[in-house]
Design a protein around this motif. Structure first.
Motif, PDB file in Angstrom:
ATOM      1  N   THR A  49       0.929  -1.256  -0.046  1.00  0.00           N
ATOM      2  CA  THR A  49      -0.006   0.104   0.033  1.00  0.00           C
ATOM      3  C   THR A  49       0.751   1.200   0.139  1.00  0.00           C
ATOM      4  O   THR A  49       0.384   2.396   0.043  1.00  0.00           O
ATOM      5  N   LYS A  63       3.882   4.245  -1.203  1.00  0.00           N
ATOM      6  CA  LYS A  63       4.340   4.302  -2.571  1.00  0.00           C
ATOM      7  C   LYS A  63       5.665   3.927  -2.853  1.00  0.00           C
ATOM      8  O   LYS A  63       6.705   4.431  -2.474  1.00  0.00           O
ATOM      9  N   TRP A 114       3.631   0.708  -9.471  1.00  0.00           N
ATOM     10  CA  TRP A 114       4.751   1.391  -9.090  1.00  0.00           C
ATOM     11  C   TRP A 114       5.724   1.918 -10.169  1.00  0.00           C
ATOM     12  O   TRP A 114       5.733   1.131 -11.076  1.00  0.00           O
ATOM     13  N   GLN A 121      -2.200  -5.664  -4.158  1.00  0.00           N
ATOM     14  CA  GLN A 121      -2.530  -4.224  -4.094  1.00  0.00           C
ATOM     15  C   GLN A 121      -2.112  -3.777  -5.305  1.00  0.00           C
ATOM     16  O   GLN A 121      -1.082  -3.965  -6.004  1.00  0.00           O
ATOM     17  N   HIS A 122      -2.840  -2.637  -5.812  1.00  0.00           N
ATOM     18  CA  HIS A 122      -2.514  -1.860  -7.029  1.00  0.00           C
ATOM     19  C   HIS A 122      -2.392  -0.470  -6.624  1.00  0.00           C
ATOM     20  O   HIS A 122      -3.475  -0.061  -6.260  1.00  0.00           O
ATOM     21  N   ASN A 123      -1.388   0.277  -6.613  1.00  0.00           N
ATOM     22  CA  ASN A 123      -1.371   1.645  -6.108  1.00  0.00           C
ATOM     23  C   ASN A 123      -0.549   2.440  -7.084  1.00  0.00           C
ATOM     24  O   ASN A 123       0.783   2.885  -6.819  1.00  0.00           O
ATOM     25  N   TRP A 168       0.620   5.420  -7.759  1.00  0.00           N
ATOM     26  CA  TRP A 168       0.540   6.683  -7.197  1.00  0.00           C
ATOM     27  C   TRP A 168       1.416   7.651  -8.139  1.00  0.00           C
ATOM     28  O   TRP A 168       1.578   8.935  -7.610  1.00  0.00           O
TER      29      TRP A 168
END
Length: 582
Positions: free
Chosen positions: A226, A228, A254, A351-353, A355
């Motif tokens: 979760t 960055k 990422w 998870q896919h973040n 950012w």
């Protein structure tokens, strides 16, 4: 090995050594001519499972074997005679140790009674490679008074130690005369009786197994996803690993920074021009939001990236197959000595973040800037287009000094998969041509391209003799800027004469005559389009072609500085407002 026809003990021991290597998975041996090494040479030459390669120059021989071991991803052996022949292998051995390449050095030697008494071609070879080998084995002088089981056990243990920690090993092999088959014969039937069971089998004498274990997943891996995060990829073994890591980064969302040595820099998810983007304060500030860095592989080319990582306060995880420290910044973190694929399998993405999607817009702007700079023939234009021109599933070997930096900074973004090779352990300019030829000797059904500087090629000119041995296309692109132009990027003394005499060393030479001397096809394009056509033509020609690119000495440094200034002037205000970039 059902039987042996050796006529003396030196020849027999050599046959047992070569058979032990073969049963340990070695099928490529590189040798230089010599008298004292005759037992080893004849044993390798007569072995049905061994491919034997030769070169008259031991320094080039060592590097050629290094390239072959890199391409095969398996151990390769080298045979030399005694004396300075062995010492000439040292630079290649250093490179192999620093990059975990499994070379096996079989050095013939004088027996003890001929050392330190002014005997010809006798030097102290025991332990001469010091810490640059994983293990060093000094065998007893071949003798019927020492059991064959001693020899087999010692060699087998050395091979096992190499499996434990990949890198070069040195087996020093003293032989007394006679060692030519036509000389005095011995009846050795009684001597080998004790190892008849091994001779009749096909098994290694020492059969130890190494069981790679699945790493324990990071305890809070779900939570870490979760954050960055940032994925950095250095030197990896092959394109498959590189693209698996890229898929991992893309699944997480990422940003991905892939070094040219990763063999995956052209992946669509990669932030391709990160080295240039790090010139811009807004990009650096945006990337500084990173909370977790995962680095696969080591030995990054970009100094700007290394400086960014050193200044970062992000948590660090390092994954590499070697046991040596991977981070010159000495970052605190979790380190895994394991191959990338095994680590990825133990850490699935949940998870896919995404950012940092706005960073990719900046990367696209640099791509447009680079395209505008690449119409006129230059070192920059050649390195920019080369990753596009090199065919899929081929090999690209990149020389040290300026070529690898230019490729890392400016190579064109593309989706082709090319296996990239370098010698970035010690990062020397010696042996680069020989190493690339070693790659070509293994990848016999693929074209191989070598990008090299002029001083590097002069340093390894003897190895041009090996080019006539190649049948698959081998394209040698030499960037001739008349000496060490890399020094134009460094803070040299202000006195121009001192800079030339002590650093750049201009030579005023070209390579047309060298190509003619060694019987190599030669091309000298003067326009960018002409270079691209010449390169395409060379890729379909069997054997070697030399393409020489002649440029002014300071042209590349001036272009690099100009592009850096242009990047700094770009409007990246949206990088500080990521929510408005969707």
């Amino acid at each position: 090995m059902k039987q042996t026809t050796a006529s003396n003990i030196s020849l027999l021991w050599a046959q047992l050594i070569i058979e032990s290597l073969y049963r340990g998975g070695i099928n490529q041996i590189f040798m230089a001519p010599g008298s004292r090494s005759t037992p080893l040479t004849l044993a390798a030459h007569g072995h049905h499972g061994i491919t034997l390669h030769s070169h008259f120059d031991e320094r080039g021989l060592g590097y050629c074997a290094l390239g072959a071991a890199k391409a095969q991803q398996a151990p390769v052996a080298i045979i030399t005679t005694s004396g300075t022949a062995v010492a000439n292998l040292h630079p290649a051995i250093i490179e192999a140790k620093l990059t975990g390449v499994p070379l096996i050095i079989l050095s013939a030697d004088r027996p003890t009674e001929l050392l330190q008494c002014s005997a010809n071609q006798a030097i102290d070879q025991v332990g001469m490679f010091t810490s640059h080998v994983v293990t060093s084995l000094n065998l007893a002088t071949a003798s019927t008074e020492i059991s064959a089981s001693y020899l087999l056990a010692q060699v087998g243990q050395a091979l096992y130690l190499q499996q434990q920690r990949m890198g070069p090993i040195h087996i020093n092999c003293p032989f007394r005369e006679p060692f030519y088959p036509k000389e005095k014969s011995q009846d050795l039937r009684h001597y080998i009786a004790s190892i008849n069971d091994w001779l009749r089998s096909e098994l290694p004498y020492i059969n130890k197994s190494i069981h790679p274990c699945r790493p324990q997943p990071i305890v809070n891996w779900s939570e870490l996803q979760t954050k960055k995060g940032l994925i950095v990829v250095g030197q990896l073994a092959n394109t498959e690993q590189a693209y698996e890591v890229a898929s991992f980064a893309q699944a997480l969302g990422w940003p991905l920074l892939m070094d040219i040595q990763s063999s995956g820099k052209g992946h669509p998810w990669s932030l391709h021009y990160y080295d240039q983007l790090l010139h811009h304060p807004d990009f650096t500030a945006a990337l500084n939001q990173t909370e977790l860095v995962i680095q696969f592989g080591s030995r990054l080319v970009s100094k700007r990236l290394q400086q960014f990582l050193q200044a970062s306060s992000a948590q660090f995880i390092g994954v590499q197959s070697q046991a040596d420290l991977m981070d010159p910044n000495h970052a605190m973190g979790n380190y895994f000595q394991i191959d990338a694929m095994t680590w990825l399998n133990a850490h699935p993405v949940a998870q896919h973040n995404p950012w940092a999607e706005h960073l990719y817009r900046a990367d696209a702007e640099i791509s447009q800037l680079m395209a505008a700079q690449s119409h006129e023939l230059s070192e920059l234009s050649v390195t920019h287009c080369l990753s596009r021109l090199v065919p899929d599933n081929s090999a690209l070997f990149i020389g040290n000094s300026l070529p690898v930096r230019l490729m890392d900074m400016f190579a064109e973004a593309n989706s082709k998969q090319q296996q990239v090779f370098t010698n970035r352990g010690a990062s020397g300019i010696d042996g680069l041509l020989a190493s690339a030829i070693g790659v070509s000797k293994i990848l016999t059904h693929r074209p191989v391209t070598l990008l090299i500087g002029d001083t590097s090629l002069l340093h390894d000119l003897n190895s041009m003799a090996l080019l006539k041995q190649l049948e698959n296309p081998f394209v040698l692109i030499v960037l001739n800027n008349d000496g060490g132009s890399i020094f134009n990027l460094l803070p040299l003394p202000d006195d121009q004469q001192t800079a030339r005499d002590c650093y750049q060393l201009p030579h005023g030479l070209n390579f047309a005559e060298a190509a003619a001397m060694f019987g190599i096809n030669y091309m000298h394009p003067t326009q960018q389009q002409e270079f691209e056509l010449d390169y395409a033509s060379a890729l379909i020609e069997p054997g070697a072609t030399l393409i020489e690119i002649k440029v002014p000495a300071k042209e590349s440094s001036e272009m690099i500085n100009t592009i850096a200034e242009q990047v700094k002037q770009l409007d990246f205000a949206y990088l500080t407002q990521p929510d408005t970039s969707a």
